[in-house]
Write an enzyme that holds these catalytic residues in place. Structure first.
Site, mmCIF file in Angstrom:
data_model
loop_
_atom_site.group_PDB
_atom_site.id
_atom_site.type_symbol
_atom_site.label_atom_id
_atom_site.label_comp_id
_atom_site.label_asym_id
_atom_site.label_seq_id
_atom_site.Cartn_x
_atom_site.Cartn_y
_atom_site.Cartn_z
ATOM 1 N N ASP A 65 11.434 -1.130 1.090
ATOM 2 C CA ASP A 65 10.088 -1.772 0.904
ATOM 3 C C ASP A 65 10.125 -3.160 1.450
ATOM 4 O O ASP A 65 10.730 -4.131 0.409
ATOM 5 C CB ASP A 65 9.777 -1.842 -0.525
ATOM 6 C CG ASP A 65 9.157 -0.473 -0.843
ATOM 7 O OD1 ASP A 65 8.145 -0.122 -0.527
ATOM 8 O OD2 ASP A 65 9.979 0.321 -1.851
ATOM 9 N N ARG A 73 12.607 -7.145 -0.214
ATOM 10 C CA ARG A 73 14.059 -6.588 -0.641
ATOM 11 C C ARG A 73 15.286 -7.373 0.110
ATOM 12 O O ARG A 73 16.193 -7.607 -0.540
ATOM 13 C CB ARG A 73 14.159 -5.153 -0.406
ATOM 14 C CG ARG A 73 13.185 -4.132 -0.811
ATOM 15 C CD ARG A 73 13.149 -4.138 -2.241
ATOM 16 N NE ARG A 73 11.955 -3.158 -2.897
ATOM 17 C CZ ARG A 73 11.272 -3.540 -3.679
ATOM 18 N NH1 ARG A 73 10.870 -5.029 -4.260
ATOM 19 N NH2 ARG A 73 10.044 -2.599 -3.978
ATOM 20 N N ARG A 135 -0.761 -7.804 -2.518
ATOM 21 C CA ARG A 135 -0.237 -7.007 -1.575
ATOM 22 C C ARG A 135 -1.418 -6.340 -0.614
ATOM 23 O O ARG A 135 -0.850 -6.119 0.539
ATOM 24 C CB ARG A 135 0.225 -5.832 -2.413
ATOM 25 C CG ARG A 135 1.604 -6.508 -3.352
ATOM 26 C CD ARG A 135 2.101 -5.181 -4.085
ATOM 27 N NE ARG A 135 2.518 -4.158 -3.484
ATOM 28 C CZ ARG A 135 2.892 -3.028 -4.057
ATOM 29 N NH1 ARG A 135 2.559 -2.634 -5.181
ATOM 30 N NH2 ARG A 135 3.468 -2.176 -3.598
ATOM 31 N N LYS A 165 0.409 2.728 2.962
ATOM 32 C CA LYS A 165 0.131 2.973 1.535
ATOM 33 C C LYS A 165 -0.863 2.221 0.529
ATOM 34 O O LYS A 165 -1.425 1.375 0.848
ATOM 35 C CB LYS A 165 1.453 2.699 0.739
ATOM 36 C CG LYS A 165 1.932 1.333 0.877
ATOM 37 C CD LYS A 165 3.321 1.240 0.262
ATOM 38 C CE LYS A 165 3.891 -0.283 0.156
ATOM 39 N NZ LYS A 165 5.261 -0.402 -0.222
ATOM 40 N N HIS A 166 -1.374 2.718 -0.568
ATOM 41 C CA HIS A 166 -1.109 4.042 -1.299
ATOM 42 C C HIS A 166 -2.387 4.937 -1.342
ATOM 43 O O HIS A 166 -3.140 4.642 -2.064
ATOM 44 C CB HIS A 166 -0.806 3.629 -2.513
ATOM 45 C CG HIS A 166 0.364 2.943 -2.778
ATOM 46 N ND1 HIS A 166 0.014 1.354 -2.680
ATOM 47 C CD2 HIS A 166 1.730 2.925 -3.079
ATOM 48 C CE1 HIS A 166 1.013 0.603 -2.932
ATOM 49 N NE2 HIS A 166 2.210 1.453 -3.180
ATOM 50 N N HIS A 178 3.040 2.952 -12.299
ATOM 51 C CA HIS A 178 4.708 3.168 -12.337
ATOM 52 C C HIS A 178 4.654 3.354 -13.999
ATOM 53 O O HIS A 178 5.683 4.057 -14.552
ATOM 54 C CB HIS A 178 5.401 1.687 -12.297
ATOM 55 C CG HIS A 178 5.531 1.207 -10.869
ATOM 56 N ND1 HIS A 178 4.607 0.514 -10.153
ATOM 57 C CD2 HIS A 178 6.541 1.503 -9.984
ATOM 58 C CE1 HIS A 178 5.359 0.381 -9.059
ATOM 59 N NE2 HIS A 178 6.202 0.821 -8.988
ATOM 60 N N ASP A 248 4.924 8.261 -3.061
ATOM 61 C CA ASP A 248 5.548 7.130 -3.746
ATOM 62 C C ASP A 248 6.477 7.650 -4.885
ATOM 63 O O ASP A 248 6.612 8.948 -4.892
ATOM 64 C CB ASP A 248 4.283 6.638 -4.781
ATOM 65 C CG ASP A 248 4.449 5.056 -5.060
ATOM 66 O OD1 ASP A 248 5.444 4.494 -4.854
ATOM 67 O OD2 ASP A 248 3.455 4.286 -5.532
#
Length: 472
Positions: A65, A73, A135, A165-166, A178, A248
């Site tokens: 990601d 990351r 984002r 995404k998403h 999440h 996801d």
């Protein structure tokens, strides 16, 4: 059959080197892995890790990601070297967006990473959304579509597969998938008119993969999109997508706790690759997943034809990227400077008080360094920095005296205490400069307002430069 079942799995793991069990699994046909901040120390270390994995199978899928901006990351320890989508949307320069994506891609390719789980093709459709925010490229679907396409083109031009995404778009949700299962307050007609526009642009740009959102669209039934055949059929038949569909994280609470059942249901719905990265797995976990998928085929619950198709699409994302000289370590700061904007008189004197108002980051962002204080202190050494949460305005005013107070927030519109601090300090007669690093929300009456459109390292530095310029 075991190889087919293994080929659709993209697990995460612990460590900064490849465990022996993982190397055996890759050699035996495991689809690939997804890297997280826990697997990263430096680009050189990631290159060595990818080299280990590719030494046993050159076409293993290695995903990450690396959205840029708040979600990084490779730069999890210091903050991203490029701004995120909202900043790029604010700058609204397609060549710049394309170049930023190419720079990210070239860096990933040099490390040996073949798949980047980006860009976010979501929209900002409510300020109450807790997970997308900066984002997204913005709230205008046409503007976002242009930049999604440019980002995909830039990344894939250097040989790294992009993943929009998403699907079908997370931006209207007020819940974090999440933590729970969001129900989108949208009809299919509304989705087609708004959220699906950036995804169609990604498909038209040749995006090689698309990630599903764990989102319920009531017209499509009670199953989340990741497990919903109608949704995947729409993506295939109406949008014309022919690449790999990736889930996801299947360990997210929105799809329940049984990874094996989630994987089987996703495969039946038409999804190809199972992202399992959030929860680090081990050899026993993988064997259980493989056995469960094989058992579903043997029982007739899942067809072998569907599994074979999914495995082929998943493995196609492992094409080793070529190392391309397109990384530009300076382009991120250039883009951040283009995006930052100000209202009012930005003058803070030589010894301002910076209040970095701490809030918990989303799970997607994680524990990445944030805050303007260190960057402003670099250019104004007498800056006093306070990094805390839920501060009392009177105490802050007492500390500041007649000095300018720079209050730095992250989505102040979602945090009552943040809004109250800015408003109360202003009402006390303090000279307040409000720096918003999230999606710009309502003006809170400060003498000056700066919007960075993200909390990346370069966006914060660009804000510090703007303050210095206004002050000197």
């Amino acid at each position: 059959m075991d190889q087919l079942a293994a080929a659709v799995l993209l697990p995460g793991f612990h460590g900064t080197t490849a465990p022996d069990w993982l190397l055996r699994r890759v050699a035996d046909g495991l689809g690939g892995v997804v890297l997280f901040g826990r697997n990263v120390v430096s680009d050189e270390q990631v290159t060595a890790l990818c080299g280990e994995l590719r030494s046993v199978r050159p076409d293993v899928v290695i995903g990450i990601d690396e959205e840029g901006g708040d979600v990084t990351r490779l730069d999890a320890g210091r903050g991203s070297e490029v701004p995120g989508n909202h900043a790029l949307g604010a700058a609204d320069d397609l060549d710049l967006t394309r170049s930023v994506a190419a720079s990210i891609g070239a860096r990933l390719a040099k490390c040996g990473i073949s798949l980047n789980l980006a860009p976010s093709a979501d929209l900002v459709l409510t300020l109450d959304d807790p997970i997308i925010g900066v984002r997204a490229f913005g709230s205008d679907p046409v503007l976002a579509a242009r930049h999604v396409a440019a980002w995909v083109e830039g990344l894939q031009a250097v040989g790294v597969a992009a993943c929009a995404k998403h699907f079908p778009g997370h931006g209207a949700s007020t819940e974090d998938s999440h933590e729970q299962l969001p129900v989108l307050p949208r009809t299919e007609e509304q989705l087609r008119a708004v959220e699906l526009i950036p995804f169609q642009a990604a498909v038209n740009a040749g995006v090689r993969s698309i990630m599903t959102g764990h989102l319920v669209v009531p017209e499509w039934g009670s199953a989340p999109v990741t497990l919903n055949k109608h949704a995947i059929d729409l993506l295939r038949n109406d949008l014309g997508f022919t690449g790999a569909v990736i889930t996801d994280g299947l360990d997210m609470k929105a799809v329940g706790g049984d990874l094996a059942q989630g994987a089987i249901r996703a495969l039946k719905a038409g999804v190809d690759a199972m992202c399992l990265g959030g929860m680090a797995l081990d050899d026993t976990d993988l064997q259980w997943l493989i056995d469960s998928i094989v058992a579903a085929v043997k029982s007739g619950e899942l067809s072998e034809e569907r599994l074979t198709q999914a495995a082929a699409r998943s493995l196609a994302l492992g094409l080793p990227p070529s190392s391309v000289d397109a990384h530009d370590a300076e382009i991120g700061l250039t883009a951040a400077r283009r995006a930052v904007s100000a209202r009012g008189r930005v003058s803070v004197g030589t010894n301002p008080v910076v209040v970095d108002l701490v809030v918990d980051p989303s799970i997607a962002v994680g524990d990445v360094p944030w805050g303007l204080g260190p960057y402003l202190r670099d250019v104004l050494p007498d800056t006093e920095v306070i990094a805390a949460r839920d501060l009392d305005a009177a105490e802050v005013a007492k500390t500041a005296g007649d000095r300018t107070i720079v209050v730095v927030t992250r989505d102040a519109h979602r945090h009552t205490s943040a809004r109250q601090l800015v408003t109360n300090l202003t009402n006390l007669g303090q000279d307040v400069v409000h720096v918003e690093t999230g999606v710009p929300g309502p003006d809170l009456g400060s003498v000056a307002r700066i919007d960075t459109h993200g909390g990346s390292r370069v966006s914060l530095r660009a804000a510090a430069e703007l303050i210095l310029k206004g002050t000197t």
